[in-house]
Design an enzyme around this catalytic site. Structure first.
Site, mmCIF file in Angstrom:
data_model
loop_
_atom_site.group_PDB
_atom_site.id
_atom_site.type_symbol
_atom_site.label_atom_id
_atom_site.label_comp_id
_atom_site.label_asym_id
_atom_site.label_seq_id
_atom_site.Cartn_x
_atom_site.Cartn_y
_atom_site.Cartn_z
ATOM 1 N N GLU A 52 -6.297 -10.124 -1.897
ATOM 2 C CA GLU A 52 -7.072 -9.992 -0.649
ATOM 3 C C GLU A 52 -8.567 -9.901 -0.942
ATOM 4 O OE1 GLU A 52 -5.529 -6.860 1.861
ATOM 5 O OE2 GLU A 52 -3.455 -7.358 1.382
ATOM 6 N N ASP A 103 -1.544 -3.289 -3.476
ATOM 7 C CA ASP A 103 -2.334 -2.111 -3.062
ATOM 8 C C ASP A 103 -3.817 -2.323 -3.341
ATOM 9 O OD1 ASP A 103 -2.858 0.463 -1.999
ATOM 10 O OD2 ASP A 103 -0.987 1.218 -2.844
ATOM 11 N N GLU A 163 0.801 -1.230 0.000
ATOM 12 C CA GLU A 163 0.000 0.000 0.000
ATOM 13 C C GLU A 163 0.834 1.281 0.000
ATOM 14 O OE1 GLU A 163 -2.845 -0.602 3.191
ATOM 15 O OE2 GLU A 163 -3.794 -2.238 2.103
HETATM 16 C C1 XIL Z 1 -5.750 -6.546 8.020
HETATM 17 C C2 XIL Z 1 -6.098 -7.783 8.809
HETATM 18 O O1 XIL Z 1 -7.080 -8.491 8.093
HETATM 19 C C3 XIL Z 1 -6.615 -7.386 10.183
HETATM 20 O O2 XIL Z 1 -6.795 -8.552 10.970
HETATM 21 C C4 XIL Z 1 -5.618 -6.461 10.869
HETATM 22 O O3 XIL Z 1 -6.143 -6.017 12.100
HETATM 23 C C5 XIL Z 1 -5.318 -5.267 9.979
HETATM 24 O O4 XIL Z 1 -4.853 -5.734 8.728
HETATM 25 N N1 XIL Z 1 -4.673 -4.500 3.457
HETATM 26 C C6 XIL Z 1 -3.676 -5.395 3.767
HETATM 27 C C7 XIL Z 1 -3.884 -6.375 4.867
HETATM 28 O O5 XIL Z 1 -2.675 -5.455 3.040
HETATM 29 O O6 XIL Z 1 -2.694 -6.680 5.518
HETATM 30 C C8 XIL Z 1 -4.893 -5.879 5.872
HETATM 31 O O7 XIL Z 1 -5.157 -6.936 6.811
HETATM 32 C C9 XIL Z 1 -6.152 -5.452 5.162
HETATM 33 C C10 XIL Z 1 -5.870 -4.308 4.218
#
Ligand code: XIL
Length: 897
Positions: free
Chosen positions: A460, A397, A355
């Protein structure tokens, strides 16, 4: 250890109460009538179970130092003593009862002893917060688990929110929490809810393995395209945890949701802990899965010490020191897995930089950027490549799915890195989307990134239902998942992995109320699952109705696309592929006393005389072949890239009466042939492709005429300019909240640069005491310059709010540059004048733009809330997030109408 967790937040919506269990006996105790265990958190699932940050802290279930069992909750990143873990108690308690709490805390750093306590915060409906001490400050010695207990009751039930949280007055150490319970009389509404959820609970405790046997494997179904991964916490992989069975059957790739982030890998300088990460790697190896590492360099979940000068923590570390720390983090971690697992190391990919971009495309202002400078990105990749040249290195990202500014910025960034010879192998598209996200440009993004010669992965994936867990939201979600996977499958040659951000809704970071994943809180596959693996098996016994809003009107010209009442409507896409990939269509509909009118534009670049479109309406169906339309009720135009259909259907024929509010079943199927073979089918409603049965149709909804007004050409010189008197008066009359308190009108004018709005509000009691701008007496104007009428905001959409004292505020994606406003108080209320620049279009006579007006009516007294809302066109309070329900204004030269 057996655990039952009852958790998850606001109880007013049934699905938000999550009950997942592994122990029937304890469950029975919870379901008993008196002295209920209302909260019982021992974190043994390895996830947060309804706990969330109070203030900007990070929470994780950890296996380090649990008080009992394998897990406890670890809170880091506290910058204020009140910040800590919190639990939402809304709807669970009654105001006339006493509740007992009990929990264990421990901390390992800082002073020899610190006090901890628990506080209940209620937020009042009139805006005031109230704090109740639930457990008195209790002294805890460093390094020793200490039990704290207390009692509390709620003074009244006039509150809109209630949470309990743990804090440490005067100190901010990281701390552990375990075995947190709240006991007492559960509220009768929650009790009812629990009873009604019992069935779901029982479904959850039937061994997951039983029904898993009966469903296909997600990764096997998609094996010809890409590996399918899932983000996990180590506790979810324990054999005692039912989630692990889903992981084993459905996925062939793992990503640690948190435990490979710096906060968990290197909490203190040089103090590396890999225990949790290894647990995931071991599981992956044992189950023949590959992995993505996630992540090293991010603005979150990185301990502060990284950025501090060791001799004076209030000063930043030097560039040299931070680069050293970066290199050490990356090298030690990558080498650990390389050394420990050798050729078995399942980690094939790693998010090196996470990110790095702002939504506007600039580099995010992180401590990494501030201290090292923009080359922190290149350095991180170089260190990683040096540490393990066999792992493919990614930048990752979110917010790039619509091919906007951020996607272009990512393209530019990676191009530059490649040009400079930086070892970067791939781009991760996170894909945190929702059921309304526009996916029309996603293909372009994938191809744009792939054109750089890098791999693309979807890292994700989850899809929020935006807080709606109704059946229709879940079915909309299934269609959207089908659409997403149609695109991913079509583009598979560029995509080397697809990862879901969590196993099931109960443990998603977005909360169960947003139901973002493929398995529900009872760990059962949702319609989404079937929409992806086997649309024909999607649960079509549920009436799967997509609504198609159809205003009253008669096409006024031969080319319907030029007929105003068609022009002002949004297109509805027929583009969910139930077979292959190919032609799609866009449709609009109208009705009058006699007929239903359907306008369809089909895009099909491979003409074949077998190409056809089918319409299913009520008990009838109609099929039209390309270039071969016959019959008095249908017009066609065929051209190289598609064909258009204008269809008139007598209402008699389909057996529906012309009346506002009536419905008729409806679906569309676009069949695309390559010579004589059927290449693809795109459907509107029925993604399971079982059109014979009207139960699978969506619905046409007969609506009233679209709101329409005229904006006169002219440039006003202040509010008293007589030109305003020539403009059309639009009465704002629809109360969507409250039923009195103000009346209002709006007039509009336009020129080449601006839309001018003059709003007149009749209201005596003007109030701006509430800090939230929408709770102040104010006028909001909404415009959709292109009149796309979409379920989300796109280019050219804006929300402009001005209160009676001329304080301006704007919707989140509104381009406010060049906006001007003036206000005047009158004897009877106030006047707002706005000049809204046409930043996205060149306005011309005859243009129709999307437009709406809303008046917020504040109550009286200090901090008053909003007592009424009046709107011109829209029917609900959703104008700030969608443009579909806007009315229309046509830009005209003179007002002869
Ligand atoms: C999130 C997790 O899912 C949560 O459990 C934690 O509290 C915060 O991070 N983008 C990302 C991930 O790259 O690492 C994030 O994961 C969600 C957003």
């Amino acid at each position: 250890m057996n655990v039952i967790v009852l958790g998850g937040g606001v109880v007013s919506k049934v699905k938000e109460l999550i009950i997942v269990g592994v122990s029937l006996s304890l469950a029975m105790m919870i379901f008993g009538a008196t002295g209920n265990v209302i909260v019982n958190s021992s974190f043994e699932s390895g996830s947060l179970w309804g706990w969330s940050p109070f203030g900007s802290v990070t929470l994780i279930a950890t296996t380090t130092n649990p008080h009992s069992g394998d897990y406890c909750l670890y809170t880091t990143g506290r910058t204020q003593s009140w910040m800590g873990p919190s639990y939402n108690l809304f709807g669970l308690l009654s105001y006339d009862q006493t509740y007992k709490i009990d929990f264990w805390v421990r901390y390992d750093e800082g002073p020899q002893s610190i006090q901890f306590k628990a506080t209940v915060k209620t937020s009042s409906v009139n805006g005031a917060d109230n704090y109740i001490q639930a457990a008195n400050p209790t002294t805890v010695q460093k390094g020793i688990w200490t039990e704290i207990s207390g009692e509390f009751s709620i003074p009244d039930d006039n509150y809109s929110g209630i949470v309990i949280y743990v804090e440490s007055p005067g100190a901010t150490p990281n701390f552990y929490l375990d075995n947190f319970t709240v006991t007492g009389e559960i509220s009768s509404s929650a009790q009812n809810l629990i009873n009604s959820q019992k069935q779901e609970f029982e479904a959850a405790i039937t061994p997951v393995s039983e029904y898993l046997k009966a469903i296909p494997s997600l990764y096997e179904s998609l094996s010809k395209y890409f590996p399918v991964g899932v983000a996990v916490e180590p506790g979810q992989l324990l054999s005692s945890n039912p989630h692990s069975q889903i992981v084993a059957k459905e996925f062939n790739m793992l990503v640690p949701e948190n435990v490979m982030k710096p906060e968990f890998i290197e909490p203190k300088p040089g103090d590396f802990t890999f225990q949790n990460a290894d647990a995931i790697v071991d599981y992956a190896i044992a189950h023949h899965m590959i992995m993505r590492g996630h992540n090293f360099i991010w603005y979150e979940e990185t301990p502060n010490w990284f950025f501090e000068d060791p001799s004076n923590p209030s000063k930043p570390a030097s560039r040299t020191l931070l680069l050293e720390r970066m290199k050490d983090l990356i090298t030690t971690t990558m080498k650990h897995f390389e050394d420990k697992y050798g050729s078995n190391n399942p980690i094939k990919y790693w998010d090196i930089v996470n990110e790095p971009l702002n939504d506007n495309g600039t580099l995010r202002d992180t401590k990494w950027l501030q201290i090292i400078g923009p080359d922190y990105i290149a350095k991180a990749f170089e260190y990683a490549h040096e540490a393990d040249p066999n792992i493919k290195l990614f930048v990752n990202d979110y917010g790039m799915e619509n091919d906007g500014i951020k996607a272009q910025a990512m393209y530019n960034l990676v191009k530059k890195l490649k040009d400079e010879g930086v070892p970067i192998d791939g781009i991760g598209i996170e894909c945190h989307i929702n059921i309304d996200t526009n996916l029309d440009k996603l293909k372009d993004v994938i191809e744009k990134f792939a054109s750089l010669g890098v791999e693309v992965q979807f890292t994700e994936i989850d899809m929020s239902t935006l807080g709606d867990t109704s059946e229709s939201a879940l079915l909309q979600q299934a269609r959207q998942y089908r659409k997403l996977f149609s695109i991913l499958e079509e583009e598979h040659k560029y995509i080397t992995a697809v990862v879901f951000w969590g196993i099931s809704d109960d443990i998603s970071w977005l909360g169960a109320q947003n139901a973002p994943l493929l398995f529900n809180t009872a760990l059962q596959p949702k319609p989404d699952f079937w929409a992806i693996v086997d649309p024909e098996k999607a649960p079509m016994n549920i009436v799967n109705t997509q609504p198609l809003n159809t205003p009253e009107g008669t096409p006024a010209s031969t080319d319907w696309s030029k007929s105003l009442n068609f022009e002002i409507q949004p297109f509805t896409n027929v583009d969910t592929f139930v077979k292959g990939y190919g032609a799609t269509a866009k449709i609009k509909t109208l009705w009058n006393n006699d007929n239903l009118y359907i306008l369809a534009n089909v895009s099909d670049t491979t003409p074949s005389s077998r190409d056809n479109v089918e319409f299913f309406i009520g008990s009838r169906s109609y099929r039209f072949f390309r270039g071969n339309f016959v019959g008095k009720n249908v017009e066609e135009t065929s051209y190289a890239t598609g064909y258009d259909i204008q269809l008139t259907i007598p209402l008699d024929e389909i057996g529906v009466n012309s009346k506002i509010g009536n419905h008729v079943g409806f679906d569309v199927r676009v069949n695309d042939y390559d010579n004589s073979t059927l290449k693809s089918i795109a459907a509107w409603n029925d993604f399971a492709n079982i059109e014979e049965d009207p139960i699978h149709y969506g619905q046409i909804e007969f609506a009233g005429q679209s709101m329409m007004a005229y904006a006169l050409y002219g440039t006003p010189d202040g509010i008293s300019d007589p030109i305003w008197n020539k403009s059309q008066v639009i009465n704002i009359t629809k109360f969507i909240k409250g039923d009195s308190g103000a009346t209002a009108t709006v007039r509009t004018l336009w020129n080449d640069k601006y839309l001018y709005v003059l709003a007149n509000v009749w209201e005596k009691d003007l109030n701006a005491s509430n800090p939230l701008p929408y709770r102040q007496d104010s006028v909001e104007i909404f415009i959709d310059q292109h009149n796309y009428k979409t379920p989300y905001y796109t280019d050219g959409d804006g929300q402009y709010r001005v209160n009676f004292e001329n304080a301006q505020s704007f919707g989140p994606s509104t381009d406010s540059s060049g906006f001007e406003s003036f206000t005047t108080k009158t004897a009877t209320g106030y006047i707002v004048e706005m000049a809204i620049p046409f930043n996205d279009i060149t306005p011309k006579v005859g243009n129709v733009i999307g437009f709406d007006a809303l008046v917020n009516v504040a109550g009286s007294g200090n901090n008053s809330s909003r007592k009424a809302i009046i709107i011109w066109s829209g029917e609900t309070n959703t104008l700030y997030e969608e443009t579909q329900s806007f009315g229309n204004i046509m830009l005209v030269h003179t007002l002869s109408q």
